[in-house]
Design a protein around this motif. Structure first.
Motif, PDB file in Angstrom:
ATOM      1  N   LEU A  37      44.955  -1.870  10.410  1.00 10.76           N
ATOM      2  CA  LEU A  37      44.364  -3.012   9.726  1.00 10.76           C
ATOM      3  C   LEU A  37      42.853  -3.014   9.948  1.00 10.76           C
ATOM      4  N   ARG A  38      42.131  -3.084   8.873  1.00 12.29           N
ATOM      5  CA  ARG A  38      40.674  -3.102   8.944  1.00 12.29           C
ATOM      6  C   ARG A  38      40.214  -4.521   8.684  1.00 12.29           C
ATOM      7  N   ILE A  39      39.529  -5.117   9.641  1.00 12.71           N
ATOM      8  CA  ILE A  39      39.065  -6.491   9.512  1.00 12.71           C
ATOM      9  C   ILE A  39      37.622  -6.480   9.027  1.00 12.71           C
ATOM     10  N   ILE A  40      37.400  -7.173   7.919  1.00 11.29           N
ATOM     11  CA  ILE A  40      36.060  -7.255   7.335  1.00 11.29           C
ATOM     12  C   ILE A  40      35.514  -8.643   7.662  1.00 11.29           C
ATOM     13  N   ARG A  41      34.478  -8.669   8.469  1.00  8.97           N
ATOM     14  CA  ARG A  41      33.868  -9.948   8.819  1.00  8.97           C
ATOM     15  C   ARG A  41      32.447 -10.056   8.288  1.00  8.97           C
ATOM     16  N   THR A  42      31.696  -8.972   8.429  1.00 10.81           N
ATOM     17  CA  THR A  42      30.277  -9.010   8.066  1.00 10.81           C
ATOM     18  C   THR A  42      29.968  -7.942   7.024  1.00 10.81           C
ATOM     19  N   THR A  43      28.755  -7.983   6.511  1.00 18.16           N
ATOM     20  CA  THR A  43      28.302  -6.992   5.540  1.00 18.16           C
ATOM     21  C   THR A  43      28.409  -5.578   6.108  1.00 18.16           C
ATOM     22  N   ALA A  44      28.163  -5.425   7.392  1.00 16.60           N
ATOM     23  CA  ALA A  44      28.218  -4.101   8.019  1.00 16.60           C
ATOM     24  C   ALA A  44      29.624  -3.505   7.977  1.00 16.60           C
ATOM     25  N   ASP A  45      30.657  -4.339   7.874  1.00 18.28           N
ATOM     26  CA  ASP A  45      32.046  -3.857   7.874  1.00 18.28           C
ATOM     27  C   ASP A  45      32.516  -3.355   6.512  1.00 18.28           C
ATOM     28  N   LEU A  75      23.574  -1.717  10.920  1.00 20.60           N
ATOM     29  CA  LEU A  75      23.236  -2.557  12.061  1.00 20.60           C
ATOM     30  C   LEU A  75      21.833  -2.267  12.570  1.00 20.60           C
ATOM     31  N   VAL A  76      21.420  -1.007  12.548  1.00 20.36           N
ATOM     32  CA  VAL A  76      20.067  -0.646  12.988  1.00 20.36           C
ATOM     33  C   VAL A  76      19.031  -1.215  12.028  1.00 20.36           C
ATOM     34  N   GLU A  77      19.277  -1.077  10.720  1.00 23.36           N
ATOM     35  CA  GLU A  77      18.313  -1.539   9.719  1.00 23.36           C
ATOM     36  C   GLU A  77      18.318  -3.061   9.588  1.00 23.36           C
ATOM     37  N   ALA A  94      24.547  -8.890   9.535  1.00 22.41           N
ATOM     38  CA  ALA A  94      25.456  -9.777  10.270  1.00 22.41           C
ATOM     39  C   ALA A  94      25.949 -10.943   9.420  1.00 22.41           C
ATOM     40  N   GLU A  95      25.638 -10.954   8.115  1.00 23.10           N
ATOM     41  CA  GLU A  95      26.050 -12.050   7.238  1.00 23.10           C
ATOM     42  C   GLU A  95      27.565 -12.032   7.055  1.00 23.10           C
ATOM     43  N   LEU A  96      28.196 -13.205   7.211  1.00 25.51           N
ATOM     44  CA  LEU A  96      29.638 -13.308   7.020  1.00 25.51           C
ATOM     45  C   LEU A  96      29.971 -13.158   5.545  1.00 25.51           C
ATOM     46  N   VAL A  97      31.024 -12.399   5.248  1.00 28.42           N
ATOM     47  CA  VAL A  97      31.425 -12.160   3.865  1.00 28.42           C
ATOM     48  C   VAL A  97      32.921 -12.395   3.723  1.00 28.42           C
ATOM     49  N   GLN A  98      33.340 -12.649   2.493  1.00 31.49           N
ATOM     50  CA  GLN A  98      34.764 -12.690   2.165  1.00 31.49           C
ATOM     51  C   GLN A  98      35.038 -11.432   1.350  1.00 31.49           C
ATOM     52  N   ALA A  99      35.954 -10.599   1.835  1.00 31.41           N
ATOM     53  CA  ALA A  99      36.219  -9.329   1.169  1.00 31.41           C
ATOM     54  C   ALA A  99      37.668  -8.926   1.368  1.00 31.41           C
ATOM     55  N   ALA A 105      45.122  -4.882   1.557  1.00 30.53           N
ATOM     56  CA  ALA A 105      45.453  -5.847   2.600  1.00 30.53           C
ATOM     57  C   ALA A 105      44.364  -6.914   2.569  1.00 30.53           C
ATOM     58  N   ALA A 106      44.701  -8.064   2.074  1.00 37.29           N
ATOM     59  CA  ALA A 106      43.699  -9.120   1.926  1.00 37.29           C
ATOM     60  C   ALA A 106      43.294  -9.641   3.290  1.00 37.29           C
ATOM     61  N   VAL A 107      42.022  -9.512   3.576  1.00 41.00           N
ATOM     62  CA  VAL A 107      41.489  -9.978   4.844  1.00 41.00           C
ATOM     63  C   VAL A 107      40.280 -10.834   4.517  1.00 41.00           C
ATOM     64  N   THR A 108      40.326 -12.092   4.893  1.00 41.07           N
ATOM     65  CA  THR A 108      39.197 -12.967   4.606  1.00 41.07           C
ATOM     66  C   THR A 108      38.725 -13.658   5.870  1.00 41.07           C
ATOM     67  N   HIS A 109      37.460 -13.636   6.091  1.00 44.85           N
ATOM     68  CA  HIS A 109      36.826 -14.324   7.206  1.00 44.85           C
ATOM     69  C   HIS A 109      35.536 -14.943   6.690  1.00 44.85           C
ATOM     70  N   GLY A 110      35.113 -15.995   7.343  1.00 45.06           N
ATOM     71  CA  GLY A 110      33.819 -16.539   6.985  1.00 45.06           C
ATOM     72  C   GLY A 110      33.894 -17.855   6.478  1.00 45.06           C
TER      73      GLY A 110
END
Length: 110
Positions: A37-45, A75-77, A94-99, A105-110
């Motif tokens: 399971l891949r959890i998408i929380r931020t733009t970096a994910d 993350l560096v940039e 680090a911006e929270l996103v819904q993706a 697999a629907a994963v939503t955070h933020g």
């Protein structure tokens, strides 16, 4: 009429235990392991192929390109360009996103 047949396959002699193992491995193979399971929380994910829900009630967009491409570079940039066909959004790393992950697999955070 001439019929040309391929040469017969090489005869392999197996013991009963080898034959049982051979048939068992091919008759009922194990299903592939589920993808982690891949959890998408931020733009970096985000990854190419994910669907991003734009804020403000806009429809989901399919991500076709990311700049920078990897999470570590993002993350560096500190920011990332998220492309969907011809449209581009610049988001903080680090911006929270819904993706939704590309494996549906629907994963939503933020």
């Amino acid at each position: 009429m001439t019929i040309i047949s391929p040469t017969p396959p090489r005869l392999v002699v197996r013991s009963e235990a080898e034959l049982r193992e051979y048939v068992r491995a091919r008759w009922n193979p194990k299903p592939p392991a589920p993808a982690p399971l891949r959890i998408i929380r931020t733009t970096a994910d985000l990854e190419v192929g994910d669907s991003l829900r734009r804020p403000g009630g806009q429809t989901d967009v399919l991500i076709t390109r990311l700049n920078p491409e990897t999470r570590e570079e993002t993350l560096v940039e500190g920011r990332r360009e998220v492309w969907s066909l011809g449209s581009c959004w610049v988001l903080e790393a680090a911006e929270l996103v819904q993706a939704y992950a590309r494996d549906d697999a629907a994963v939503t955070h933020g």
